[in-house]
Design an enzyme around this catalytic site. Structure first.
Site, PDB file in Angstrom:
ATOM      1  N   PHE A 159       0.950  -1.616  -0.049  1.00 24.35           N
ATOM      2  CA  PHE A 159      -0.048   0.035   0.211  1.00 24.35           C
ATOM      3  C   PHE A 159       1.244   0.875  -0.176  1.00 24.35           C
ATOM      4  O   PHE A 159       0.554   1.993   0.543  1.00 24.35           O
ATOM      5  CB  PHE A 159      -1.164   0.193   1.154  1.00 24.35           C
ATOM      6  CG  PHE A 159      -1.566  -1.245   1.505  1.00 24.35           C
ATOM      7  CD1 PHE A 159      -2.114  -2.171   0.303  1.00 24.35           C
ATOM      8  CD2 PHE A 159      -2.047  -2.231   2.638  1.00 24.35           C
ATOM      9  CE1 PHE A 159      -3.004  -2.874   0.765  1.00 24.35           C
ATOM     10  CE2 PHE A 159      -2.191  -3.263   2.869  1.00 24.35           C
ATOM     11  CZ  PHE A 159      -2.696  -3.926   2.106  1.00 24.35           C
ATOM     12  N   GLN A 190      -9.963  -6.188  -6.466  1.00 21.14           N
ATOM     13  CA  GLN A 190      -9.255  -4.895  -6.158  1.00 21.14           C
ATOM     14  C   GLN A 190     -10.779  -3.842  -5.739  1.00 21.14           C
ATOM     15  O   GLN A 190     -10.106  -2.580  -4.881  1.00 21.14           O
ATOM     16  CB  GLN A 190      -8.686  -4.226  -7.411  1.00 21.14           C
ATOM     17  CG  GLN A 190      -7.315  -5.065  -7.305  1.00 21.14           C
ATOM     18  CD  GLN A 190      -6.849  -5.151  -6.530  1.00 21.14           C
ATOM     19  OE1 GLN A 190      -6.026  -3.620  -7.286  1.00 21.14           O
ATOM     20  NE2 GLN A 190      -6.289  -5.775  -5.917  1.00 21.14           N
ATOM     21  N   THR A 231     -10.133 -10.495 -10.882  1.00 26.47           N
ATOM     22  CA  THR A 231      -9.007  -9.522 -10.027  1.00 26.47           C
ATOM     23  C   THR A 231      -9.706  -8.475  -9.720  1.00 26.47           C
ATOM     24  O   THR A 231      -9.239  -7.290  -8.961  1.00 26.47           O
ATOM     25  CB  THR A 231      -7.839 -10.221 -10.179  1.00 26.47           C
ATOM     26  OG1 THR A 231      -7.418  -9.261 -11.701  1.00 26.47           O
ATOM     27  CG2 THR A 231      -7.404 -11.037 -10.242  1.00 26.47           C
ATOM     28  N   GLY A 263      -0.199  -8.775  -3.796  1.00 28.87           N
ATOM     29  CA  GLY A 263      -1.579  -9.718  -3.685  1.00 28.87           C
ATOM     30  C   GLY A 263      -2.667  -9.048  -4.251  1.00 28.87           C
ATOM     31  O   GLY A 263      -3.891  -8.986  -4.151  1.00 28.87           O
ATOM     32  N   THR A 264      -2.539  -8.177  -5.539  1.00 30.57           N
ATOM     33  CA  THR A 264      -3.195  -7.511  -6.615  1.00 30.57           C
ATOM     34  C   THR A 264      -3.276  -8.490  -7.543  1.00 30.57           C
ATOM     35  O   THR A 264      -4.443  -8.092  -8.298  1.00 30.57           O
ATOM     36  CB  THR A 264      -2.612  -6.231  -7.085  1.00 30.57           C
ATOM     37  OG1 THR A 264      -0.916  -6.897  -7.271  1.00 30.57           O
ATOM     38  CG2 THR A 264      -2.302  -4.947  -6.351  1.00 30.57           C
ATOM     39  N   GLU A 324      -5.581   2.063  -6.643  1.00 31.30           N
ATOM     40  CA  GLU A 324      -6.295   2.593  -6.027  1.00 31.30           C
ATOM     41  C   GLU A 324      -7.217   3.544  -6.252  1.00 31.30           C
ATOM     42  O   GLU A 324      -7.527   4.119  -6.181  1.00 31.30           O
ATOM     43  CB  GLU A 324      -4.629   4.040  -5.867  1.00 31.30           C
ATOM     44  CG  GLU A 324      -3.552   2.791  -5.143  1.00 31.30           C
ATOM     45  CD  GLU A 324      -2.322   3.891  -5.137  1.00 31.30           C
ATOM     46  OE1 GLU A 324      -2.037   4.545  -4.423  1.00 31.30           O
ATOM     47  OE2 GLU A 324      -2.089   3.542  -6.295  1.00 31.30           O
TER      48      GLU A 324
HETATM   49 MO1  MOS Z   1       0.739   2.960  -3.380  1.00 28.72          MO
HETATM   50  S1  MOS Z   1       0.530   4.214  -2.337  1.00 28.72           S
HETATM   51  O1  MOS Z   1       1.447   4.191  -5.089  1.00 28.72           O
HETATM   52  O2  MOS Z   1       1.682   1.497  -3.184  1.00 28.72           O
END
Ligand code: MOS
Length: 745
Positions: free
Chosen positions: A245, A643, A639, A471-472, A710
């Site tokens: 993250f 996310q 996936t 993990g993505t 994100e």
């Molecule tokens: Mo993400 S905060 O751009 O790893």
């Protein structure tokens, strides 16, 4: 929540299950601290209990007497390693506080490392060290005595040129309807499941580092610089990452201390920092404040947008997220004025944390939009529609923008038309019901990236790229693009990631991995295709065939008279300089996208939330979220949905739970553990609906991929806050929304 993945739409790839899923659920996947090395020594950190001052005496006699303790590193025994400038990105160090003292710049700074034959002995030794400090009064946050303020545009490259358009102050002064409000977000820590761990193994002059990393090339090059050795002598391995993250994107002091310790002991050294140490030896999301002024005409056209942000950072480092870059472009504001101020305090240096600029800044904007809609007595969706546009206030066009399509699709599924607009107008027994919405937006980053692909005559492929699996689902989508472009089944593709011996990928930050890696792999596959079939049939491999072309492939190999073909390719996104690849090899990534280029490149979404606030207890529940997202070509709807679901859960977390509390007297984090740092549990998460809105955009990159990791947690907190207002008439403008803030109803 548990429905099967939907049938893929036109611009979507196959909803393939994760190719590493089995490894992960069986425990077969080797995370960094699982890697077994022979005869390791164990390291345990000693950290400073004070936030500001200096070490005046160190007594290690008791610690050294613990059986099994081998050595103890402190500033007295550490040689001066090279100062490497703080790098607010890529692989640069997380902080300018790079030594074990004697100067102390923040609470929890590493002041010692105890090395022992066992973890237990190292921990016991650490507890028996005696450090004496001379302490000064620290500044902890906004409003503390001793803080210093700085114009972010003077200190941070990111904030150098913030958006401005027209005379916003003038337009605001003469606006028919005005909004003037402040909003704030708290300190947050990533708290990835996997702790911060580093294992260093020297083999002669060659160092191998096993560490969960979002950027193995940054780690390799940064560490080499710090140790003053050639980068060829460092290899960084990070096969799986158990959550990052943003917290694992940069080189941090623990890594060079561990590397130095292993060299000194002439023995592998393994460090696993504790959960509470993780709050201070790495980065975090700093608290922010926002002053927003908006002027609008009676019909809802926003004529002036003024967004002034303040962000906390450490004493030496100008870390800024400066999300006005994005808030000022989300709608067609008539005029724009933006400014960001950095507030320096005696804290560890903050850093990237999921959707760093947009989470706090869009929370503020999207709360203000709702505040403004109330003033205008306008439906909040309509307010966004009135201000929707294919250009921003500076005249820059969007490469693609399907914000209102997202609103329309999500609103239909949510049932928004049944909303009673009156505040407090919806009630279900003892529960006050509120419906709110907000926009999600995230820059489409694409980075310079290289890849190697090998295809055998029997139809097996190997893909090698130093991208990162956080993990993505990176292994899966990278395998999918190779399978699609080579015309072989996914289970015939082997994917190797997370090793600095492989061709470089950019930092796995800014949601760029799928776009960057897939375009590089596609390029290598196209080269193989050309060799096999010639240029004329390239479109076969270039299309999303999803077919097994093995008979044709075997034939082509036979004609070529070789058993395998291997191609290395370099992909450069639009705007990359000619030296972008060389820089990437040296540990500096190039990312294009967002507002950088000639067009605005962003993914967008709309989120609708239902909240229920209990009229007696003020318990706050989020029974329902619907999110619709348009993010270009979706490589894997399964996936992708995961996310988005994870992101919206994080959004609930930001809205209702997460905050790192600081004891302001001593500038110390108080709830530095997973018992007191609140995150949602299953009971907090009920119905989540994800709608994938088809979108094509081949301007952003050849495959048309926009990053999604994100996007989904942007706007969620504002949507919850807006729904809480609709339910209760209480507008909470400082996150998180805890029930004590709703006791006034
Ligand atoms: Mo993400 S905060 O751009 O790893």
């Amino acid at each position: 929540m548990n429905r099967a993945a939907p049938e893929p739409k036109a611009n979507m790839g196959q909803p393939a299950p994760r190719i590493d899923g089995r490894q992960k659920v069986t425990g077969e996947a080797r995370y960094s601290s699982d890697v077994s090395v022979s005869n390791p020594a164990y390291a345990y950190l000693v950290t400073s209990p004070i936030a500001k001052g200096r070490i005046v005496r160190i007594d290690l006699r008791d610690a050294r007497a613990v059986p099994g303790v081998l050595d103890i590193l402190t500033y007295e025994s550490m040689p001066d390693l090279k100062e490497v400038p703080f790098g607010a990105g890529g692989g640069g160090p997380t902080t300018s506080w790079q030594d074990m003292g004697p100067e102390i710049g923040h609470e929890g700074q590493i002041v010692g490392m105890v090395l022992a034959d066992t973890f237990e002995a190292a921990r016991e030794g650490a507890y028996r060290t005696k450090f004496e400090y001379e302490s000064e009064m620290p500044s902890s946050s906004f409003g503390s005595p001793g803080i210093t303020k700085e114009d972010a545009s003077k200190a941070s490259a990111r904030a150098k040129k913030l958006p401005q358009a027209g005379n916003a102050e003038g337009a605001y002064a003469s606006a028919a309807v005005k909004l003037d409000q402040t909003y704030g977000t708290p300190t947050q820590h990533h708290n990835a499941m996997e702790l911060f761990t580093t294992t260093c193994v020297w083999n002669g002059n060659e160092l191998t580092v096993y560490e969960p990393s979002q950027f193995v090339y940054g780690l390799k090059n940064g560490l080499a610089k710090k140790l003053a050795i050639p980068p060829e002598q460092v290899r960084a391995v990070s096969t799986f990452v158990g959550g990052a993250f943003g917290s694992k994107g940069q080189l941090s002091p623990r890594t060079w201390f561990t590397a130095y310790a292993a060299r000194k002991l002439n023995r592998p050294v393994k460090l696993v920092a504790t959960r509470d140490q993780g709050f201070t030896i790495q980065t975090y999301r700093a608290e922010t404040q926002h002053h927003i002024r908006m002027g609008a005409s009676r019909d809802g056209k926003i004529t002036a947008f003024i967004h002034e942000g303040e962000e906390v950072t450490s004493r030496p480092d100008p870390y800024a997220v400066a999300g006005v870059e994005d808030s000022a472009r989300l709608y067609r504001f008539g005029t724009v004025k933006t400014h960001v101020t950095l507030v320096h305090a005696d804290r560890n240096t903050p850093g990237f944390m999921r959707s760093p600029p947009v989470v706090p800044y869009i929370y503020a904007l999207e709360s203000a939009m709702d505040d403004l809609a109330i003033k205008l007595e306008m439906d909040p969706v309509e307010l966004r529609r009135v201000n929707d546009s294919m250009t921003d206030a500076t005249g820059k066009p969007w490469s693609s923008r399907h914000l209102m399509q997202c609103y329309d699709e999500a609103a239909a599924v949510f049932g928004w038309s049944k909303r009673d607009a009156k505040v407090g107008g919806m009630r279900d027994g003892d529960w006050m019901v509120g419906w709110g919405c907000a926009s999600a937006v995230y820059p489409t980053h694409v980075g310079a990236c290289a890849a190697r692909v090998r295809l055998t005559a029997s139809g097996h492929a190997q893909v090698a790229i130093a991208a990162h699996e956080l993990g993505t689902g990176a292994y899966t989508v990278i395998g999918q693009i190779a399978a699609e472009r080579l015309g072989i089944p996914l289970n015939k593709v082997e994917v190797a990631l997370g090793d600095s011996d492989l061709p470089p990928a950019p930092v796995a930050g800014g949601s760029n991995t799928t776009a960057s890696a897939c375009n590089a792999v596609a390029k290598a596959c196209a080269a193989i295709h050309r060799k096999l079939y010639g240029a004329t049939t390239e479109t076969v491999g270039g299309g999303m065939a999803h077919t097994d072309e093995r008979p044709r492939l075997e034939q082509a190999f036979k004609q070529l008279g070789v058993g395998a073909l291997e191609e290395y390719a370099e992909f450069l996104p639009p705007g990359a300089g000619p030296d972008a690849m060389k820089k990437l090899y040296a540990g500096t990534p190039y990312l294009s996208g967002g507002s950088k280029g000639e067009k605005l490149m962003y993914a967008l979404g709309a989120e609708f939330v239902e909240v229920r606030v209990h009229s007696l207890t003020r318990e706050i529940r989020v029974p329902r979220i619907v999110g619709a997202f348009a993010a270009g070509h979706i490589m894997n709807p399964r996936t992708a949905r995961s996310q988005y679901m994870g992101a919206m859960i994080w959004g609930i977390s930001s809205a209702l739970h997460e905050a790192t509390e600081i004891d302001k007297r001593v500038a110390r984090y108080v709830n530095d553990n997973l018992a007191d740092y609140l995150v949602p549990v299953n009971a907090d998460v009920q119905q989540l609906e994800v709608i994938l809105v088809p979108e094509e955009d081949n301007f952003v990159n050849p495959i048309g991929i926009k990053g999604i990791g994100e996007l989904g947690n942007v706007g969620t907190a504002a949507a919850v806050a807006n729904a809480v207002y609709h339910a209760t008439g209480i507008r909470v403008r400082q996150l998180p929304i805890r029930l004590e803030k709703l006791l006034a109803v």
